[in-house]
Design an enzyme around this catalytic site. Structure first.
Site, PDB file in Angstrom:
ATOM      1  CG  ASP A 213      -2.031   1.004   1.128  1.00 42.81           C
ATOM      2  OD1 ASP A 213      -3.087   0.625   0.604  1.00 42.81           O
ATOM      3  OD2 ASP A 213      -1.850   2.148   1.560  1.00 42.81           O
ATOM      4  CB  ILE A 214       1.021   4.228  -2.239  1.00 47.00           C
ATOM      5  CG1 ILE A 214       1.218   3.386  -3.496  1.00 47.00           C
ATOM      6  CG2 ILE A 214       1.854   5.502  -2.329  1.00 47.00           C
ATOM      7  CD1 ILE A 214       0.777   4.079  -4.777  1.00 47.00           C
ATOM      8  CD  GLU A 256      -4.492   4.302  -1.090  1.00 46.23           C
ATOM      9  OE1 GLU A 256      -4.622   4.687   0.078  1.00 46.23           O
ATOM     10  OE2 GLU A 256      -5.397   4.432  -1.948  1.00 46.23           O
TER      11      GLU A 256
END
Length: 355
Positions: A213-214, A256
């Protein structure tokens, strides 16, 4: 990613959307569910307004028309249905041709048998009868061969048409399983791939799941706008793909979040791959070449779990997701392996495409 304060307060969105669709008589197709799910959470007011205007009289054609405008892959899903129906129709025609051919051969065999009986019968000593039998056989053979040639040509044509449709169907499926932004697999394809891991003990023993996950991506969107955010998502997808083996499966599973399924990998190898991806992204420049604006650094948090440490696909995803949550909670930009005792209270259902 933040934990909910009270799990019992989290609404069961999937159940509510499914119930509403059933009450309105909407067919429970995945593409219909996605439309009403988006309308339910209010992420697209225009979509919500259009569906509300249809009321409980919505036809599938009307829903597909709306889906084609708001979600490109919904249009492709409908295309899959059309191609599948066309293929089924062509197959039906081919089977009819084969049945006709079988019927013709059966009649020809019957004629051969009757002629043989005439030739070998005691009353068939006349040369005239023999000549008649030969004439009948010659004519029947010619007719059967001509009919067989025609049917063979028809079968060949049908086979060609079916191959064209099959290719079209494969292309629809490929598009329907592809995330349009990153060109990686989407959540639909990921769900299918993850489920297949538990089809054999061999796959389960040597498969690892990585969820990435960003970090602070909402800040990026808020600061620079969604067009910049989309470009960053596409670049992150490219970096992840570039640091994996060709046979590794990678998908954008929502917002994301990305997921990687590593086959034929030990626990140590899964962790090494996760760290390679994380380090590669942290050193990738995110800078606008025209304006000079630096959007970075962009980093990833990753959760890792081996399929052998989970009971089924849902359990595997949940455990890798818990590890991801712990990586976020521990400061981000790190990889954490799932361990028994880790907990996370989010109420998130892995089957819902998370925005």
């Amino acid at each position: 990613m933040q934990a909910a304060s009270n799990k019992t307060q989290v609404p069961d969105i999937a159940a509510q959307v499914t119930y509403a669709m059933r009450i309105m008589g909407i067919s429970p197709l995945p593409r219909n569910y996605e439309l009403y799910y988006e309308a339910y959470i209010g992420s697209n007011p225009k979509l919500t307004k259009e569906l509300a205007a249809l009321g409980s009289r919505a036809t599938q054609e009307e829903l597909d028309e709306i889906g084609a405008r708001y979600f490109a892959h919904v249009h492709h899903a409908a295309g899959i249905d059309r191609a599948h129906n066309h293929l089924a129709s062509e197959l039906g025609d081919l089977l009819k041709l084969l049945k006709d051919e079988q019927f013709a051969l059966e009649n020809y065999n019957k004629l051969l048998d009757e002629t043989y009986q005439n030739i070998t019968g005691k009353s068939s000593s006349s040369a005239e009868i023999l000549r008649q039998c030969v004439s009948i056989l010659t004519e029947a053979t010619a007719d059967t061969m001509n009919q067989g040639k025609e049917r063979a040509e028809n079968v060949s044509l049908k086979s060609f048409e079916m191959e064209v449709i099959r290719q079209e169907l494969d292309e629809y499926k490929r598009i329907a399983n592809t995330d349009s932004l990153t060109r990686l697999a989407n959540r639909r394809a990921f769900d299918e791939k993850l489920a297949s891991v538990y089809n054999s003990e061999q796959l389960r023993t040597y498969t690892g799941l990585l969820i990435a996950d960003i970090d602070h991506f909402k800040k990026v969107n808020d600061s620079y706008g969604h067009p910049v955010g989309d470009k960053i998502l596409a670049t992150v997808g490219t970096v992840i793909r570039a640091n994996l083996r060709r046979d590794a499966f990678v998908a954008r599973t929502g917002g994301e979040e990305f997921a990687i399924i590593l086959g034929d990998s030990s626990l140590e190898e899964s962790l090494q791959v996760a760290e390679r991806i994380r380090n590669a992204l942290s050193t990738t420049p995110f800078k606008n070449s025209k304006t000079g604006v630096n959007y970075g650094p962009i980093t990833l948090s990753l959760g890792v779990c081996q399929a052998s440490h989970a009971d089924d696909p849902v359990d595997l995803y949940n455990k890798a997701d818990i590890a991801l949550y712990c990586a976020k909670n521990a400061g981000r930009n790190r990889t954490i392996l799932f361990e028994e005792g880790m907990k996370k209270d989010t109420g998130k259902n892995w089957l819902i495409y998370r925005k």
